[in-house]
Design an enzyme around this catalytic site. Structure first.
Site, mmCIF file in Angstrom:
data_model
loop_
_atom_site.group_PDB
_atom_site.id
_atom_site.type_symbol
_atom_site.label_atom_id
_atom_site.label_comp_id
_atom_site.label_asym_id
_atom_site.label_seq_id
_atom_site.Cartn_x
_atom_site.Cartn_y
_atom_site.Cartn_z
ATOM 1 C CG HIS A 63 -1.946 -0.767 0.975
ATOM 2 N ND1 HIS A 63 -2.964 -0.851 0.261
ATOM 3 C CD2 HIS A 63 -2.187 -2.124 1.730
ATOM 4 C CE1 HIS A 63 -3.632 -1.631 0.146
ATOM 5 N NE2 HIS A 63 -3.371 -2.653 1.162
ATOM 6 N N GLY A 96 1.439 -5.582 -7.071
ATOM 7 C CA GLY A 96 2.263 -5.692 -7.962
ATOM 8 C C GLY A 96 1.872 -6.834 -9.093
#
Length: 167
Positions: A63, A96
């Protein structure tokens, strides 16, 4: 020296705020009508608190932590999280994921599922609902190819950990 004192008081205030926040998961669990999980947990005590508070799952995610030099990468933290919580709660991965190979790596390292953030948003911004559908179709096609190349027949079965290094 004035800076050091300020840093110590800030750290102390942060620790106290964290201690107060510990009860929040328990309170949420008491009123939740659906499954409840917590995100951003990279340390053993944090996982244990999530388990003890009755959370249904944890989300391993940076985050924004990627902007902190030297921060532990989410993929690096994932095996430790999965080992610490075992089968007691669900481990999701949200950092990702861009390709099918990324999905295979996360599953091989202990995630039960992945979350798709940025590509979803890109598809939505580019073409609305049809853009999101396209992104998901592409990711699923890449996942199928990556699974075939890695010798994995079903994403529901944990792939071999050595796949994570080579995917």
């Amino acid at each position: 020296m004035a800076g050091a004192a300020g840093t110590e008081s800030t750290a102390r205030a942060n620790r106290e705020a964290f201690k107060r926040r510990r009860i929040v998961p328990r309170m949420l669990r008491d009123v939740a009508l659906r499954d409840l999980g917590v995100a951003n947990y990279f340390t053993d005590p944090a996982f244990q608190r999530a388990v003890d508070a009755g959370m249904d799952g944890v989300v391993v995610s940076s985050h924004g932590g990627r902007q902190v030099d030297g921060a532990v990468g989410s993929l690096d933290a994932l095996p430790g999280v999965a080992a610490a919580v075992g089968d007691r709660i669900t481990v999701l991965f949200d950092s990702g994921i861009r390709t099918g190979a990324d999905v295979i790596k996360a599953l091989a390292l202990g995630a039960k599922a992945v979350m798709l953030g940025r590509p979803y948003a890109y598809g939505l911004g580019l073409a609305g609902e049809s853009g999101v559908r396209h992104v998901i179709r592409c990711l699923l096609a890449e996942l199928e190819i990556s699974m075939a190349l890695a010798g994995v027949t079903c994403p529901a079965y944990p792939p071999r950990p050595d796949i994570a290094a080579s995917a």
